[in-house]
Motif scaffolding. Structure first.
Motif, short mmCIF file in Angstrom:
data_model
loop_
_atom_site.label_atom_id
_atom_site.label_comp_id
_atom_site.label_asym_id
_atom_site.label_seq_id
_atom_site.Cartn_x
_atom_site.Cartn_y
_atom_site.Cartn_z
N LEU A 43 0.88 -1.17 0.00
CA LEU A 43 0.00 0.00 0.00
C LEU A 43 0.91 1.22 0.00
CD1 LEU A 43 -2.72 1.44 0.10
CD2 LEU A 43 -2.69 1.16 2.61
N LEU A 44 0.93 1.94 -1.13
CA LEU A 44 1.83 3.08 -1.30
C LEU A 44 1.02 4.36 -1.50
CD1 LEU A 44 4.13 1.44 -4.00
CD2 LEU A 44 4.34 1.27 -1.53
N VAL A 45 1.65 5.48 -1.21
CA VAL A 45 1.03 6.78 -1.45
C VAL A 45 1.97 7.58 -2.34
CG1 VAL A 45 0.10 8.88 -0.41
CG2 VAL A 45 -0.09 6.70 0.82
N LEU A 46 1.45 8.06 -3.47
CA LEU A 46 2.23 8.88 -4.39
C LEU A 46 1.71 10.31 -4.35
CD1 LEU A 46 2.52 5.90 -5.42
CD2 LEU A 46 2.85 6.86 -7.68
N LEU A 47 2.61 11.26 -4.22
CA LEU A 47 2.21 12.66 -4.17
C LEU A 47 2.57 13.33 -5.49
CD1 LEU A 47 3.28 13.66 -0.55
CD2 LEU A 47 1.27 12.43 -1.35
N ASP A 48 1.58 13.93 -6.11
CA ASP A 48 1.78 14.56 -7.42
C ASP A 48 1.68 16.07 -7.31
OD1 ASP A 48 2.03 15.07 -10.12
OD2 ASP A 48 -0.04 14.53 -10.61
N GLY A 49 2.83 16.73 -7.23
CA GLY A 49 2.87 18.19 -7.28
C GLY A 49 2.52 18.90 -5.99
N ILE A 50 2.57 18.22 -4.86
CA ILE A 50 2.27 18.90 -3.59
C ILE A 50 3.53 19.63 -3.13
CG2 ILE A 50 1.66 18.56 -1.17
CD1 ILE A 50 -0.18 16.32 -2.11
N GLN A 51 3.44 20.95 -3.07
CA GLN A 51 4.61 21.78 -2.77
C GLN A 51 4.64 22.27 -1.34
OE1 GLN A 51 4.03 24.63 -5.95
NE2 GLN A 51 5.50 23.56 -7.23
N ASP A 52 3.53 22.24 -0.67
CA ASP A 52 3.46 22.75 0.70
C ASP A 52 4.04 21.71 1.67
OD1 ASP A 52 2.82 23.68 3.20
OD2 ASP A 52 0.67 23.86 2.84
N PRO A 53 5.14 22.04 2.36
CA PRO A 53 5.74 21.07 3.28
C PRO A 53 4.79 20.63 4.40
CG PRO A 53 6.95 23.18 3.32
CD PRO A 53 5.89 23.29 2.27
N GLN A 54 3.87 21.52 4.79
CA GLN A 54 2.89 21.14 5.81
C GLN A 54 2.01 19.99 5.31
OE1 GLN A 54 2.69 22.36 8.97
NE2 GLN A 54 4.53 23.52 8.47
N ASN A 55 1.56 20.09 4.07
CA ASN A 55 0.74 19.03 3.49
C ASN A 55 1.54 17.75 3.30
OD1 ASN A 55 -1.94 19.77 3.25
ND2 ASN A 55 -1.60 20.90 1.36
N ALA A 138 -1.45 1.56 -5.10
CA ALA A 138 -0.79 2.85 -4.92
C ALA A 138 -1.87 3.92 -5.06
CB ALA A 138 0.30 3.06 -5.96
N VAL A 139 -1.96 4.80 -4.08
CA VAL A 139 -2.96 5.88 -4.09
C VAL A 139 -2.25 7.17 -4.46
CG1 VAL A 139 -4.58 7.20 -2.69
CG2 VAL A 139 -4.36 4.73 -2.34
N VAL A 140 -2.74 7.86 -5.48
CA VAL A 140 -2.14 9.11 -5.92
C VAL A 140 -2.96 10.28 -5.38
CG1 VAL A 140 -1.35 10.49 -7.88
CG2 VAL A 140 -1.39 7.99 -8.06
N ILE A 141 -2.27 11.20 -4.69
CA ILE A 141 -2.90 12.41 -4.17
C ILE A 141 -2.29 13.60 -4.92
CG2 ILE A 141 -3.29 13.85 -2.13
CD1 ILE A 141 -4.60 11.10 -1.87
N GLY A 142 -3.14 14.40 -5.53
CA GLY A 142 -2.67 15.56 -6.29
C GLY A 142 -2.64 16.81 -5.44
N SER A 143 -2.13 17.86 -6.04
CA SER A 143 -2.01 19.13 -5.32
C SER A 143 -3.37 19.81 -5.22
CB SER A 143 -1.04 20.06 -6.06
OG SER A 143 -1.58 20.44 -7.30
N GLU A 144 -3.48 20.69 -4.23
CA GLU A 144 -4.71 21.45 -4.11
C GLU A 144 -4.80 22.43 -5.27
OE1 GLU A 144 -4.32 23.00 -0.16
OE2 GLU A 144 -4.07 20.94 0.49
N GLY A 145 -5.97 22.63 -5.74
CA GLY A 145 -6.15 23.54 -6.88
C GLY A 145 -6.03 22.80 -8.19
N ARG A 146 -4.84 22.28 -8.49
CA ARG A 146 -4.63 21.62 -9.78
C ARG A 146 -5.00 20.14 -9.77
NH1 ARG A 146 0.18 23.98 -9.38
NH2 ARG A 146 1.26 22.00 -9.47
N GLY A 147 -4.92 19.50 -8.63
CA GLY A 147 -5.21 18.07 -8.56
C GLY A 147 -4.08 17.26 -9.20
N LEU A 171 -11.41 18.84 -0.55
CA LEU A 171 -10.75 18.80 0.75
C LEU A 171 -9.28 19.14 0.60
CD1 LEU A 171 -12.21 15.42 2.09
CD2 LEU A 171 -12.91 17.74 2.76
N ASN A 172 -8.66 19.55 1.68
CA ASN A 172 -7.22 19.70 1.75
C ASN A 172 -6.58 18.35 1.36
OD1 ASN A 172 -5.10 18.74 3.86
ND2 ASN A 172 -4.71 20.92 3.63
N ALA A 173 -5.42 18.38 0.71
CA ALA A 173 -4.78 17.16 0.21
C ALA A 173 -4.53 16.14 1.32
CB ALA A 173 -3.46 17.52 -0.49
N ALA A 174 -4.06 16.60 2.48
CA ALA A 174 -3.79 15.67 3.58
C ALA A 174 -5.09 15.06 4.12
CB ALA A 174 -3.03 16.39 4.70
N THR A 175 -6.15 15.85 4.17
CA THR A 175 -7.44 15.35 4.64
C THR A 175 -7.98 14.31 3.65
OG1 THR A 175 -7.88 17.47 5.69
CG2 THR A 175 -9.76 16.01 5.36
#
Length: 193
Positions: A43-55, A138-147, A171-175
């Motif tokens: 079970l993997l998580v891929l982040l696509d274009g998330i630039q905010d370190p908090q997220n 693998a679950v892909v989570i995109g950036s807020e706004g652009r997805g 929702l917020n990307a982390a949520t």
């Protein structure tokens, strides 16, 4: 100097600060080996274009709490394993391997070749609660706004959306990552008792 003061842990930075990764990134193969060692489907998580370190940090924290085996980040146009990410992860970067890859689309192709399904969180997708989401996944989570970016979206086996009841459209990307990952975790728990 005020900017340096704001990111320094102490006031004695002497005008210079080095921003370094808090720990080295691993290879994707190491993440897959971690799943094999545990006798679990990956079970993997891929982040696509998330630039905010908090997220990024919050998603690493969620992924670790939900029992994911690792997180994969693009090496460019994303927040890496910085101290800000580590702080936002509340220590989860110490327990969960994080890989940084040059090309997310190529990585998805390789994961699919190894029998891992890829599901992107996207407002145009099928209802998360009705979708078949069983690891290896693998679950892909995109950036807020652009997805999720177009090429990555087209590489996904399926797209899933979180059904929304309120007036807010997303929702917020982390949520969003938390909702998707814990829904997967809930189903796995139900199946294994």
């Amino acid at each position: 100097a005020r900017w340096l003061d704001s990111i320094a842990h102490s006031g004695s930075h002497q005008g210079v600060i080095a921003l370094a990764a808090v720990r080295p990134a691993v290879d994707v193969d190491e993440i897959l080996a971690r799943a094999r060692t545990r006798g679990e489907a990956p079970l993997l998580v891929l982040l696509d274009g998330i630039q905010d370190p908090q997220n990024t940090g919050a998603i690493i924290r969620v992924a670790e709490a939900a029992g994911a085996h690792g997180v994969i980040l693009p090496a460019r146009r994303a927040s890496g394993l910085t101290p800000a990410v580590a702080r936002a992860s509340a220590g989860a970067v110490e327990y969960l391997p994080v890989a940084q890859v040059t090309n997310l689309t190529r990585t998805i192709t390789e994961l699919k070749r190894q029998g891992i399904w890829v599901a992107g969180a996207d407002p145009a997708g099928e209802d998360l609660f009705a979708a078949d989401l069983t690891p290896p996944l693998a679950v892909v989570i995109g950036s807020e706004g652009r997805g999720i970016s177009r090429l990555v979206r087209e590489s996904c086996d399926r797209l899933v959306r979180i059904p929304m009841s309120g007036q807010v459209a997303s929702l917020n990307a982390a949520t969003a990552a938390a909702v998707v990952l814990f829904e997967i975790r809930r189903r796995l728990r139900r199946r294994t008792g």
